[in-house]
Design a protein around this motif. Structure first.
Motif, PDB file in Angstrom:
ATOM      1  N   GLY A 108     -24.203  11.147 -24.028  1.00 51.75           N
ATOM      2  CA  GLY A 108     -22.931  11.277 -24.714  1.00 51.75           C
ATOM      3  C   GLY A 108     -22.785  12.460 -25.649  1.00 51.75           C
ATOM      4  O   GLY A 108     -21.901  12.463 -26.493  1.00 51.75           O
ATOM      5  N   TYR A 109     -23.592  13.501 -25.500  1.00 52.52           N
ATOM      6  CA  TYR A 109     -23.452  14.645 -26.403  1.00 52.52           C
ATOM      7  C   TYR A 109     -22.368  15.615 -25.955  1.00 52.52           C
ATOM      8  O   TYR A 109     -22.014  16.533 -26.681  1.00 52.52           O
ATOM      9  CB  TYR A 109     -24.795  15.363 -26.619  1.00 52.52           C
ATOM     10  N   ALA A 110     -21.814  15.408 -24.773  1.00 53.38           N
ATOM     11  CA  ALA A 110     -20.708  16.243 -24.282  1.00 53.38           C
ATOM     12  C   ALA A 110     -19.684  15.329 -23.609  1.00 53.38           C
ATOM     13  O   ALA A 110     -19.371  15.496 -22.434  1.00 53.38           O
ATOM     14  CB  ALA A 110     -21.227  17.294 -23.320  1.00 53.38           C
ATOM     15  N   PRO A 111     -19.136  14.352 -24.349  1.00 50.15           N
ATOM     16  CA  PRO A 111     -18.304  13.316 -23.723  1.00 50.15           C
ATOM     17  C   PRO A 111     -17.043  13.836 -23.031  1.00 50.15           C
ATOM     18  O   PRO A 111     -16.542  13.197 -22.112  1.00 50.15           O
ATOM     19  CB  PRO A 111     -17.958  12.385 -24.881  1.00 50.15           C
ATOM     20  N   HIS A 112     -16.554  14.979 -23.451  1.00 49.54           N
ATOM     21  CA  HIS A 112     -15.301  15.480 -22.873  1.00 49.54           C
ATOM     22  C   HIS A 112     -15.520  16.635 -21.894  1.00 49.54           C
ATOM     23  O   HIS A 112     -14.567  17.236 -21.418  1.00 49.54           O
ATOM     24  CB  HIS A 112     -14.345  15.910 -23.991  1.00 49.54           C
ATOM     25  N   GLU A 113     -16.768  16.906 -21.565  1.00 53.47           N
ATOM     26  CA  GLU A 113     -17.093  17.981 -20.629  1.00 53.47           C
ATOM     27  C   GLU A 113     -16.522  17.669 -19.248  1.00 53.47           C
ATOM     28  O   GLU A 113     -16.669  16.566 -18.743  1.00 53.47           O
ATOM     29  CB  GLU A 113     -18.609  18.130 -20.547  1.00 53.47           C
ATOM     30  N   GLN A 114     -15.876  18.654 -18.672  1.00 50.97           N
ATOM     31  CA  GLN A 114     -15.348  18.508 -17.313  1.00 50.97           C
ATOM     32  C   GLN A 114     -15.604  19.814 -16.585  1.00 50.97           C
ATOM     33  O   GLN A 114     -14.785  20.724 -16.621  1.00 50.97           O
ATOM     34  CB  GLN A 114     -13.860  18.174 -17.343  1.00 50.97           C
ATOM     35  N   LEU A 115     -16.748  19.872 -15.913  1.00 56.49           N
ATOM     36  CA  LEU A 115     -17.135  21.075 -15.191  1.00 56.49           C
ATOM     37  C   LEU A 115     -16.993  20.847 -13.697  1.00 56.49           C
ATOM     38  O   LEU A 115     -17.381  19.798 -13.186  1.00 56.49           O
ATOM     39  CB  LEU A 115     -18.587  21.444 -15.518  1.00 56.49           C
ATOM     40  N   ASP A 116     -16.455  21.853 -13.007  1.00 59.01           N
ATOM     41  CA  ASP A 116     -16.378  21.742 -11.551  1.00 59.01           C
ATOM     42  C   ASP A 116     -17.740  22.131 -10.965  1.00 59.01           C
ATOM     43  O   ASP A 116     -18.658  22.530 -11.691  1.00 59.01           O
ATOM     44  CB  ASP A 116     -15.250  22.609 -10.987  1.00 59.01           C
ATOM     45  N   ASN A 117     -17.877  21.998  -9.654  1.00 56.60           N
ATOM     46  CA  ASN A 117     -19.164  22.279  -8.999  1.00 56.60           C
ATOM     47  C   ASN A 117     -19.650  23.698  -9.260  1.00 56.60           C
ATOM     48  O   ASN A 117     -20.841  23.927  -9.457  1.00 56.60           O
ATOM     49  CB  ASN A 117     -19.077  22.014  -7.499  1.00 56.60           C
ATOM     50  N   GLU A 118     -18.737  24.664  -9.234  1.00 53.09           N
ATOM     51  CA  GLU A 118     -19.123  26.060  -9.461  1.00 53.09           C
ATOM     52  C   GLU A 118     -19.700  26.234 -10.864  1.00 53.09           C
ATOM     53  O   GLU A 118     -20.728  26.899 -11.048  1.00 53.09           O
ATOM     54  CB  GLU A 118     -17.929  26.998  -9.264  1.00 53.09           C
ATOM     55  N   ALA A 119     -19.088  25.624 -11.856  1.00 52.73           N
ATOM     56  CA  ALA A 119     -19.587  25.721 -13.228  1.00 52.73           C
ATOM     57  C   ALA A 119     -20.949  25.037 -13.359  1.00 52.73           C
ATOM     58  O   ALA A 119     -21.826  25.516 -14.085  1.00 52.73           O
ATOM     59  CB  ALA A 119     -18.591  25.113 -14.199  1.00 52.73           C
ATOM     60  N   LEU A 120     -21.139  23.935 -12.652  1.00 48.38           N
ATOM     61  CA  LEU A 120     -22.435  23.259 -12.683  1.00 48.38           C
ATOM     62  C   LEU A 120     -23.514  24.124 -12.051  1.00 48.38           C
ATOM     63  O   LEU A 120     -24.611  24.264 -12.586  1.00 48.38           O
ATOM     64  CB  LEU A 120     -22.354  21.911 -11.962  1.00 48.38           C
ATOM     65  N   ILE A 121     -23.196  24.732 -10.915  1.00 51.54           N
ATOM     66  CA  ILE A 121     -24.147  25.611 -10.235  1.00 51.54           C
ATOM     67  C   ILE A 121     -24.474  26.819 -11.115  1.00 51.54           C
ATOM     68  O   ILE A 121     -25.622  27.265 -11.176  1.00 51.54           O
ATOM     69  CB  ILE A 121     -23.606  26.052  -8.857  1.00 51.54           C
ATOM     70  N   ASP A 122     -23.485  27.325 -11.838  1.00 45.44           N
ATOM     71  CA  ASP A 122     -23.684  28.462 -12.739  1.00 45.44           C
ATOM     72  C   ASP A 122     -24.303  28.050 -14.076  1.00 45.44           C
ATOM     73  O   ASP A 122     -24.439  28.873 -14.974  1.00 45.44           O
ATOM     74  CB  ASP A 122     -22.355  29.182 -12.989  1.00 45.44           C
ATOM     75  N   GLU A 123     -24.640  26.761 -14.193  1.00 42.55           N
ATOM     76  CA  GLU A 123     -25.302  26.222 -15.387  1.00 42.55           C
ATOM     77  C   GLU A 123     -24.513  26.501 -16.659  1.00 42.55           C
ATOM     78  O   GLU A 123     -25.058  26.948 -17.673  1.00 42.55           O
ATOM     79  CB  GLU A 123     -26.733  26.749 -15.477  1.00 42.55           C
ATOM     80  N   LYS A 124     -23.229  26.198 -16.639  1.00 46.60           N
ATOM     81  CA  LYS A 124     -22.346  26.408 -17.785  1.00 46.60           C
ATOM     82  C   LYS A 124     -22.399  25.250 -18.782  1.00 46.60           C
ATOM     83  O   LYS A 124     -21.632  25.203 -19.717  1.00 46.60           O
ATOM     84  CB  LYS A 124     -20.897  26.614 -17.313  1.00 46.60           C
ATOM     85  N   TYR A 125     -23.300  24.325 -18.572  1.00 47.14           N
ATOM     86  CA  TYR A 125     -23.430  23.165 -19.446  1.00 47.14           C
ATOM     87  C   TYR A 125     -24.461  23.440 -20.542  1.00 47.14           C
ATOM     88  O   TYR A 125     -25.254  24.380 -20.461  1.00 47.14           O
ATOM     89  CB  TYR A 125     -23.852  21.948 -18.629  1.00 47.14           C
ATOM     90  N   GLN A 126     -24.451  22.590 -21.570  1.00 52.52           N
ATOM     91  CA  GLN A 126     -25.431  22.680 -22.645  1.00 52.52           C
ATOM     92  C   GLN A 126     -26.743  22.065 -22.192  1.00 52.52           C
ATOM     93  O   GLN A 126     -26.752  20.990 -21.614  1.00 52.52           O
ATOM     94  CB  GLN A 126     -24.915  21.925 -23.870  1.00 52.52           C
ATOM     95  N   GLY A 127     -27.849  22.740 -22.474  1.00 49.45           N
ATOM     96  CA  GLY A 127     -29.153  22.209 -22.147  1.00 49.45           C
ATOM     97  C   GLY A 127     -29.709  22.755 -20.846  1.00 49.45           C
ATOM     98  O   GLY A 127     -29.091  23.595 -20.185  1.00 49.45           O
ATOM     99  N   ILE A 128     -30.911  22.263 -20.501  1.00 54.09           N
ATOM    100  CA  ILE A 128     -31.577  22.690 -19.270  1.00 54.09           C
ATOM    101  C   ILE A 128     -32.206  21.481 -18.584  1.00 54.09           C
ATOM    102  O   ILE A 128     -32.371  20.424 -19.196  1.00 54.09           O
ATOM    103  CB  ILE A 128     -32.660  23.761 -19.540  1.00 54.09           C
ATOM    104  N   ARG A 129     -32.550  21.647 -17.311  1.00 58.83           N
ATOM    105  CA  ARG A 129     -33.233  20.601 -16.549  1.00 58.83           C
ATOM    106  C   ARG A 129     -34.324  21.250 -15.703  1.00 58.83           C
ATOM    107  O   ARG A 129     -34.201  21.394 -14.494  1.00 58.83           O
ATOM    108  CB  ARG A 129     -32.241  19.844 -15.659  1.00 58.83           C
ATOM    109  N   PRO A 130     -35.413  21.669 -16.350  1.00 54.11           N
ATOM    110  CA  PRO A 130     -36.509  22.245 -15.556  1.00 54.11           C
ATOM    111  C   PRO A 130     -37.120  21.173 -14.664  1.00 54.11           C
ATOM    112  O   PRO A 130     -37.267  20.020 -15.065  1.00 54.11           O
ATOM    113  CB  PRO A 130     -37.504  22.746 -16.607  1.00 54.11           C
TER     114      PRO A 130
END
Length: 123
Positions: free
Chosen positions: A11-33
């Motif tokens: 719940g640290y980004a409850p209003h985030e709405q990223l499309d697939n392209e933004a997800l692929i471009d890693e436009k979100y906060q944080g990382i997932r190694p």
């Protein structure tokens, strides 16, 4: 699922709405190694991860070579800190491998096999 971790589960980004392209471009906060990739080259850590999460209970298993089944499965370590950035583990020295082996509770020979692509010396 990756987006639900940020918006729903943690719940640290409850209003985030990223499309697939933004997800692929890693436009979100944080990382997932993910194990087996540059930031976490040792695939064998998946064993402990699968045990911790009881992955077989939902039908996920590991092959002898640590490939995940079903093949569409993904795994990773989530870090949500806004300053988190991806990185790659470079070449490691013999003393680093020895230390890693000791901390993982495996032989140096096993650690060398697990980190073969990152060895900065001839094993």
């Amino acid at each position: 699922m990756h987006q639900r971790v940020r918006t729903e589960f943690w719940g640290y980004a409850p209003h985030e709405q990223l499309d697939n392209e933004a997800l692929i471009d890693e436009k979100y906060q944080g990382i997932r190694p993910a194990p087996g990739y540059p930031a976490c080259p040792d695939h064998t850590v998946k064993k402990e991860l699968f045990e911790l999460l009881d992955a077989p209970a939902i039908g996920m298993t590991l092959t002898e070579g640590y490939a995940m089944l079903p093949t569409a499965a993904v795994s990773g370590f989530y870090f949500s800190h806004p300053d988190s950035r991806y990185f790659g583990v470079g070449k490691v020295s013999r003393d680093q491998v020895e230390s890693y082996a000791q901390r993982r509770g495996v032989s140096v020979e096993q650690a060398q096999r697990d980190l073969a692509s990152n060895l900065g010396y001839n094993a």
